[in-house]
Design a protein around this motif. Structure first.
Motif: not given
Length: 846
Positions: A639-645, A678-681
């Motif tokens: 699981t990656f942090d896809c914030k802020p872009n 809320l999104q997860q990549l």
């Protein structure tokens, strides 16, 4: 006449006669709970009293507090006593107080100094030597305590003994001195003027010094006063002391032989203490009173506590020589505790002298023993392991077992472990040729079972097994019994059957040993979740749970859990248990952490310490017998942090994953478009390998390949069908982390368009309605990048079950969905073996 008429006309004679009220007595005192009979007696209306008793059947034992004979004696009413006794309404020996002392009327009269009543009772042949129940004082003794000289004189002249001791062995003269009744002391000295009476007086003073020195109860002025008085009377009556020679144990001091010598030490508390020891020994040695040994052993404990080991060894040798002089042979245990307590103290001891003294004391009991004179704790524990044949015979008689039918007797528990204290019971297992019902094992795991446990004489915990049941326990690798096979010989009291051969050839199994050792530890931890008022759960401790608080029971079983892990390690490594004391230090450390046993505030620190130790011991067993190895296909889920872009991160991740096995997916943590999404990549891939080595391999690869990304979580999931996935519930609980290793079943729903809120609510309700299997709706829509279809996921997580039970639950869930016409397109069974951020799962479920 009037009283008789009232009784005859009453519809309930008993109630009328025994009616209670409050009146002023003839002396003017207001007395509560009195009956008509009490009032008639109080005013000497004896004809009325006779009518109440004869016609109304009035109860002569119904007084305000005590029977009427006792009540009259307390108040000094000889006339009432005579009326009750002469008319045979009361028995002077059988009528007693209603309190715990159960005193008869003679003792009551003596305690109040009612000499006339005493004289009357003596004429009526009262028992002179009857005693109170609690203190065991005679009438003469209570008269001495109260200083009632005339009553005491009458009793003494009638033949009452002045030498009879009470429950603390104090005679009337000692009791009189204790209560500063010098007139009584003088009378008894003058009447008896013998060594025994003076000795009683002086021994009472000595015991006061030894018991109360340094406390608020200590009375130094009284001590000097009584000892001085004794010297004066000895001189007057020409009664000399027999003084022993000075010895090192008492700093070469001699007992005072005159008032001048006493005056020289009266302000020296330490010297007075030695004086008390000298008096005590002089008197008790002359009387051959074995209570002397108890008192002297108490002195050794005080010296150990002060770190005065040389003085303690002097005293120990002195006690040993006194034992020889007395021909006393039952002090074996007391000597052991002196040496063992000294050995386990955290201060330096005079080593050579310690072992020389130890050898001298224990040599007679070790003459026929094997060579275990190695200078260590085992030598000391071996001395404690000796049990007299008479003790064994007494136990067998109590259990109705003949010696012929007993095959083996093992002395296990705290003594061979080196954790014994002076209050420790002896734990015995007796294997008998007598028949028993077959053992019944617990349903969850065939290990714990019921067994015969007998607590005898407040010092023995005895388990009895038949030969067949003992062998069945060995078959299950029941460590409580297995350990006995490897006890040092001195703790095998009897061994006609050598079960070691049978066990090692037929039942020894390293996987099973590890399994049961882990189970013992798990069961100990499970005690922590029991309510205070619950029954004690199964365990392998023989501690008598009815005699100790639950907190103490849990504390001891936490240590037993660690101990069984160690026994398991020794068995696996050496096919034996070679050191029963190896982890005894852990119990000491637990006690240090716990502090005051009544204070629960440090309980969590003890538990954390034991958890830490259990992990340490389990890791050793894991290295010896690997049991959590899984081979097959693993799914790696990153699981990656896809914030802020997020768009930029997704494009970057696409390029990174090109020409790799990784596929990229997008998780929308809320399927309702009306809310902020809320999104997860994630990226996922499959590897073939073996757990646990695959963990390091995958982590290294992941951090190399995705070093430019902020990784929130790495999960490694075994396919549910892989070899090595825990099969049974108990296997899962014992060998796998309860929080980070669990089964997941993912039920996929394929949708052609995004899910709307109404269908989401419908699905949520369906999951909640089927609460049997902890189903919940995962709050995310799953879509692979560049795919048009969304997958909505229903997940079942199971933490406490093995594969067998997990797949059975899955079958039930699939049947349920089939029944409601909502069959998933695909079911993915997985067993999570690695999770770097378990908290993220909680966030998903929030």
């Amino acid at each position: 006449m009037v009283v008789g008429e009232i009784i005859l006309r009453s519809t309930d004679k008993a109630k009328t006669v025994e009616l209670e009220g409050r009146v002023h007595s003839i002396s003017g005192d207001l007395v509560d709970k009195v009956t008509a009979l009490w009032c008639a007696l109080d005013r000497a209306h004896f004809s009325v009293a006779r009518t109440l008793i004869n016609l109304g059947k009035a109860d002569v034992n119904h007084g305000p507090l005590h029977p009427l004979l006792i009540d009259a004696t307390i108040r000094g009413r000889l006339d009432i006593v005579e009326f009750l006794v002469e008319n045979d309404y009361a028995d002077i020996n059988e009528t007693k107080t209603n309190d715990e002392n159960k005193s008869n009327c003679l003792i009551i009269a003596a305690s109040h100094g009612h000499t006339q009543i005493i004289e009357y009772l003596i004429k009526k042949n009262v028992e002179l030597e009857s005693k109170t129940c609690v203190d065991e004082n005679t009438a003469l003794a209570v008269a001495a305590i109260g200083g009632h000289l005339e009553s005491l004189r009458l009793l003494y002249m009638t033949g009452a003994s002045s030498n009879m001791g009470n429950h603390t062995k104090k005679t009337p003269i000692a009791l009189a001195a204790e209560n500063n009744q010098l007139d009584v002391v003088n009378f008894l000295l003058e009447q008896n003027h013998d060594h025994a009476t003076f000795d009683d007086l002086e021994l009472g003073v000595a015991l006061h010094i030894l018991s109360h020195k340094g406390t608020e109860e200590y009375k130094p002025e009284w001590v000097i006063q009584i000892l001085r008085h004794s010297f004066i009377k000895r001189t007057q009556l020409n009664i000399s002391k027999i003084i022993a020679e000075s010895i090192a144990v008492y700093n070469f001091q001699k007992e005072c032989q005159s008032i001048d010598e006493l005056d020289q030490i009266q302000h020296n508390a330490d010297r007075l203490y030695i004086e008390a020891l000298l008096i005590q020994e002089r008197i008790l040695v002359l009387r051959k009173d074995e209570s002397l040994f108890t008192l002297l052993f108490e002195q050794t404990n005080e010296l150990i506590g002060k770190g005065e080991f040389d003085r303690c060894l002097d005293l120990t040798l002195h006690i040993f020589h006194l034992c020889q002089q007395f021909e006393v042979h039952n002090c074996h245990q007391q000597f052991f505790w002196v040496f063992y307590t000294m050995f386990n103290s955290k201060m330096s001891i005079p080593v050579d002298r310690f072992w020389e003294t130890c050898d001298l004391v224990f040599k007679p009991s070790q003459e026929n023993s094997n060579d275990f004179h190695k200078r260590d704790a085992r030598y000391l524990l071996a001395t404690a392991g000796k049990m007299n044949h008479s003790e064994i015979s007494l136990i067998l008689r109590e259990l109705n077992l003949s010696e012929d039918c007993v095959a083996n007797i093992y002395n296990h528990g705290s003594y061979p472990q080196g954790t014994c204290t002076p209050k420790s019971d002896r734990d015995l297992i007796i294997v008998t040729r007598s028949s028993q019902s077959p053992l019944k094992f617990q349903s969850d795991f065939d290990y714990f079972h019921g067994f015969e446990l007998h607590k005898l004489f407040n010092k023995y915990d005895v388990c009895v097994y038949s030969v067949e049941n003992f062998q069945l326990a060995l078959e299950k690798n029941y460590l409580f019994c297995v350990q006995c096979l490897f006890l040092p010989d001195e703790f095998k009291i009897k061994e006609e059957i050598d079960f070691r051969i049978t066990y090692l050839e037929k039942y020894y199994n390293t996987v099973r040993i590890k399994e049961v050792a882990f189970y013992e530890m798990l069961s100990s931890f499970n005690l922590l979740n029991r309510p205070q008022d619950a029954f004690y759960p199964k365990c392998s401790s023989t501690e008598n749970e009815t005699n100790q608080p639950l907190s103490d029971f849990i504390f001891k079983n936490l240590f037993h859990g660690i101990r069984f892990l160690d026994i398991g390690e020794q068995l696996i490594q050496t096919r034996s248990v070679h050191d029963f004391t190896r982890v005894s230090y852990i119990l000491d450390e637990m006690k240090d952490i716990r502090g005051d046993p009544t204070d629960e505030s440090n309980k969590h620190r003890v538990v954390e310490y034991v958890r830490k130790k259990s992990v340490e011991f389990k890791s050793k067993l894991d290295a010896l017998v690997p049991t959590n190895i899984i081979k097959g296909i693993f799914k790696v889920h990153i699981t990656f942090d896809c914030k802020p872009n997020s768009e930029q991160v997704i494009e970057k991740l696409k390029k990174t994953c090109q020409n790799t096995k990784y596929k990229i997916a997008f998780i929308q943590l809320c399927a309702d478009k009306k809310k902020n999404n809320l999104q997860q990549l994630i990226a996922f891939s499959y590897y073939h390998g073996e757990y646990p080595s695959i963990i390091e391999h995958c982590e290294r690869k992941i951090h190399e390949q995705f070093k430019n990304f902020n990784i929130l979580r790495i999960q490694i999931k075994s396919l549910g069908s892989n070899e090595g996935v825990p099969q049974t519930d108990i296997e899962k609980q014992l060998f796998w982390n309860e929080k980070t290793c669990y089964f997941e079943f993912h039920y996929r729903i394929v949708l052609k368009q995004e899910l709307d809120g109404n269908f989401l609510k419908f699905l949520q309700k369906r999951c909640e309605s089927y609460s049997t299997y902890k189903l919940y709706l995962s709050p995310y829509a799953f879509k692979q990048i560049d795919h048009k279809k969304f997958h909505y996921i229903i997940t079942m997580r199971l933490f406490d079950v093995g594969r067998n039970e997990a797949f059975q639950m899955n079958n039930q869930v699939v049947k349920y969905y089939k029944r409601i016409s909502f069959l998933p397109s695909k079911v993915e069974p997985e067993f999570i073996v690695y999770d770097t951020n378990i908290d993220l799962m909680k966030a998903e479920n929030a």
